[in-house]
Scaffold this motif. Sequence first.
Motif, PDB file in Angstrom:
ATOM      1  N   THR A  17       0.820  -1.220   0.000  1.00 62.01           N
ATOM      2  CA  THR A  17       0.000   0.000   0.000  1.00 62.01           C
ATOM      3  C   THR A  17       0.850   1.264   0.000  1.00 62.01           C
ATOM      4  N   TYR A  18       2.115   1.150   0.419  1.00 61.53           N
ATOM      5  CA  TYR A  18       2.992   2.321   0.484  1.00 61.53           C
ATOM      6  C   TYR A  18       3.708   2.498  -0.850  1.00 61.53           C
ATOM      7  N   ARG A  19       2.956   2.858  -1.864  1.00 54.81           N
ATOM      8  CA  ARG A  19       3.506   2.886  -3.218  1.00 54.81           C
ATOM      9  C   ARG A  19       4.491   4.033  -3.418  1.00 54.81           C
ATOM     10  N   VAL A  20       4.194   5.202  -2.877  1.00 55.16           N
ATOM     11  CA  VAL A  20       5.103   6.338  -3.026  1.00 55.16           C
ATOM     12  C   VAL A  20       6.412   6.053  -2.294  1.00 55.16           C
ATOM     13  N   ALA A  21       6.308   5.479  -1.091  1.00 61.06           N
ATOM     14  CA  ALA A  21       7.509   5.143  -0.329  1.00 61.06           C
ATOM     15  C   ALA A  21       8.346   4.103  -1.066  1.00 61.06           C
ATOM     16  N   THR A  22       7.677   3.143  -1.694  1.00 62.34           N
ATOM     17  CA  THR A  22       8.398   2.118  -2.448  1.00 62.34           C
ATOM     18  C   THR A  22       9.116   2.725  -3.644  1.00 62.34           C
ATOM     19  N   ALA A  23       8.412   3.596  -4.377  1.00 59.26           N
ATOM     20  CA  ALA A  23       9.034   4.248  -5.536  1.00 59.26           C
ATOM     21  C   ALA A  23      10.218   5.110  -5.100  1.00 59.26           C
ATOM     22  N   SER A  24      10.058   5.814  -3.977  1.00 55.67           N
ATOM     23  CA  SER A  24      11.149   6.646  -3.468  1.00 55.67           C
ATOM     24  C   SER A  24      12.348   5.794  -3.087  1.00 55.67           C
ATOM     25  N   ALA A  25      12.082   4.643  -2.473  1.00 59.06           N
ATOM     26  CA  ALA A  25      13.168   3.743  -2.072  1.00 59.06           C
ATOM     27  C   ALA A  25      13.911   3.216  -3.294  1.00 59.06           C
ATOM     28  N   VAL A  26      13.170   2.894  -4.362  1.00 60.15           N
ATOM     29  CA  VAL A  26      13.816   2.404  -5.589  1.00 60.15           C
ATOM     30  C   VAL A  26      14.736   3.480  -6.166  1.00 60.15           C
ATOM     31  N   VAL A  27      14.235   4.709  -6.221  1.00 60.65           N
ATOM     32  CA  VAL A  27      15.050   5.809  -6.763  1.00 60.65           C
ATOM     33  C   VAL A  27      16.292   6.022  -5.898  1.00 60.65           C
ATOM     34  N   THR A  28      16.105   6.052  -4.582  1.00 58.58           N
ATOM     35  CA  THR A  28      17.235   6.265  -3.679  1.00 58.58           C
ATOM     36  C   THR A  28      18.260   5.153  -3.787  1.00 58.58           C
ATOM     37  N   ASN A  29      17.784   3.910  -3.763  1.00 53.40           N
ATOM     38  CA  ASN A  29      18.707   2.779  -3.867  1.00 53.40           C
ATOM     39  C   ASN A  29      19.462   2.791  -5.192  1.00 53.40           C
ATOM     40  N   THR A  30      18.776   3.163  -6.258  1.00 56.13           N
ATOM     41  CA  THR A  30      19.418   3.184  -7.572  1.00 56.13           C
ATOM     42  C   THR A  30      20.470   4.287  -7.658  1.00 56.13           C
ATOM     43  N   VAL A  31      20.125   5.465  -7.156  1.00 56.80           N
ATOM     44  CA  VAL A  31      21.083   6.585  -7.182  1.00 56.80           C
ATOM     45  C   VAL A  31      22.340   6.219  -6.397  1.00 56.80           C
ATOM     46  N   PHE A  32      22.146   5.659  -5.199  1.00 58.83           N
ATOM     47  CA  PHE A  32      23.306   5.258  -4.410  1.00 58.83           C
ATOM     48  C   PHE A  32      24.049   4.101  -5.071  1.00 58.83           C
ATOM     49  N   GLY A  33      23.339   3.280  -5.832  1.00 60.06           N
ATOM     50  CA  GLY A  33      24.009   2.227  -6.581  1.00 60.06           C
ATOM     51  C   GLY A  33      24.985   2.813  -7.587  1.00 60.06           C
ATOM     52  N   PHE A  34      24.559   3.873  -8.290  1.00 60.15           N
ATOM     53  CA  PHE A  34      25.446   4.535  -9.242  1.00 60.15           C
ATOM     54  C   PHE A  34      26.637   5.184  -8.537  1.00 60.15           C
ATOM     55  N   LEU A  35      26.364   5.881  -7.425  1.00 61.20           N
ATOM     56  CA  LEU A  35      27.450   6.537  -6.687  1.00 61.20           C
ATOM     57  C   LEU A  35      28.480   5.520  -6.208  1.00 61.20           C
ATOM     58  N   ARG A  36      28.000   4.430  -5.624  1.00 57.43           N
ATOM     59  CA  ARG A  36      28.909   3.410  -5.111  1.00 57.43           C
ATOM     60  C   ARG A  36      29.644   2.709  -6.252  1.00 57.43           C
ATOM     61  N   ALA A  37      28.952   2.528  -7.371  1.00 58.86           N
ATOM     62  CA  ALA A  37      29.593   1.873  -8.517  1.00 58.86           C
ATOM     63  C   ALA A  37      30.789   2.685  -9.001  1.00 58.86           C
ATOM     64  N   TYR A  38      30.631   4.006  -9.121  1.00 63.48           N
ATOM     65  CA  TYR A  38      31.734   4.826  -9.609  1.00 63.48           C
ATOM     66  C   TYR A  38      32.876   4.893  -8.601  1.00 63.48           C
ATOM     67  N   ILE A  39      32.544   4.859  -7.311  1.00 64.35           N
ATOM     68  CA  ILE A  39      33.590   4.823  -6.286  1.00 64.35           C
ATOM     69  C   ILE A  39      34.374   3.517  -6.381  1.00 64.35           C
ATOM     70  N   LEU A  40      33.658   2.412  -6.528  1.00 63.63           N
ATOM     71  CA  LEU A  40      34.337   1.117  -6.628  1.00 63.63           C
ATOM     72  C   LEU A  40      35.110   0.987  -7.937  1.00 63.63           C
ATOM     73  N   ILE A  41      34.599   1.586  -9.008  1.00 64.76           N
ATOM     74  CA  ILE A  41      35.341   1.579 -10.278  1.00 64.76           C
ATOM     75  C   ILE A  41      36.689   2.263 -10.092  1.00 64.76           C
ATOM     76  N   ALA A  42      36.688   3.425  -9.420  1.00 66.23           N
ATOM     77  CA  ALA A  42      37.943   4.145  -9.181  1.00 66.23           C
ATOM     78  C   ALA A  42      38.888   3.310  -8.326  1.00 66.23           C
TER      79      ALA A  42
END
Length: 263
Positions: A17-42
């Motif tokens: 039922t918490y659809r907005v919270a779920t969508a927000s969590a997906v966006v947040t997790n994905t953004v941090f996934g990109f940030l962490r990916a570039y840090i680990l690439i370096a």
Amino acid sequence: MGVYLRVAGYAFRRYSTYRVATASAVVTNTVFGFLRAYILIALWQARPQLGGYDVADAVAFSFLTQALIGPVNVFAGSLELTGRIRTGDVAVDLHRPVDLQGWWLADDLGRAVFALVFRGVPTLAAGMVAFGIPLPGPATLAAFLGSAALAVLVGFALRYLVSLCCFWLGDERGLHTVSTVSTMFFSGMILPLVVFPGPLGEVARALPWAALIQVPADVFLGRHTGTGLLGVYAFQAAWAVALLGAGRALTRAARHRLMIHGG
């Protein structure tokens, strides 16, 4: 068994039922996934083959960890049970004709399935599209799902123990914080445990938190097959049994304490 399936199903529907919270969590997790990916690439460009990973493994690891945040509840050091202990509502729970630990485990499993499907899969899919992370074959994917299920059990068992300590402490926030920090550091959430040096790495990989992130991620990356896969399953299952057993013993002690103080 039927009541626990209904509890799990209710938990799944409740979190859906918490659809907005779920969508927000997906966006947040994905953004941090990109940030962490570039840090680990370096990091891996500076230290190729660090810990036996290559750059592609490091990138996949960053998105896998982000995808597993929800199912294993990395940032939740305890359960909602703590609120019921503080208010005394747990007395009602203990008088239900169901097992307290089983009830909360079923609730957590329903939550974890929802989180894996609607938070984890989109996050990992974003990494696959952006970085070309390959989807493993059916056998490896099935092995990963088995490892992820055991990770959820270990995560629940740890948080259940922290929650029950509220019977004695009255306020679990301090222990909650310690549990959360320990989970983040020793699970591989911050950095893969394969980069931890010497004795620190050996100890970290032997602790139960390693079963939450590092082990499922390595299974997904195909680092455990055959007897090696059975070994990591045994590692996760042993910690799950030990911690769930400790939780059951602590539940009996908590029930006794509640009867003494509450009549």
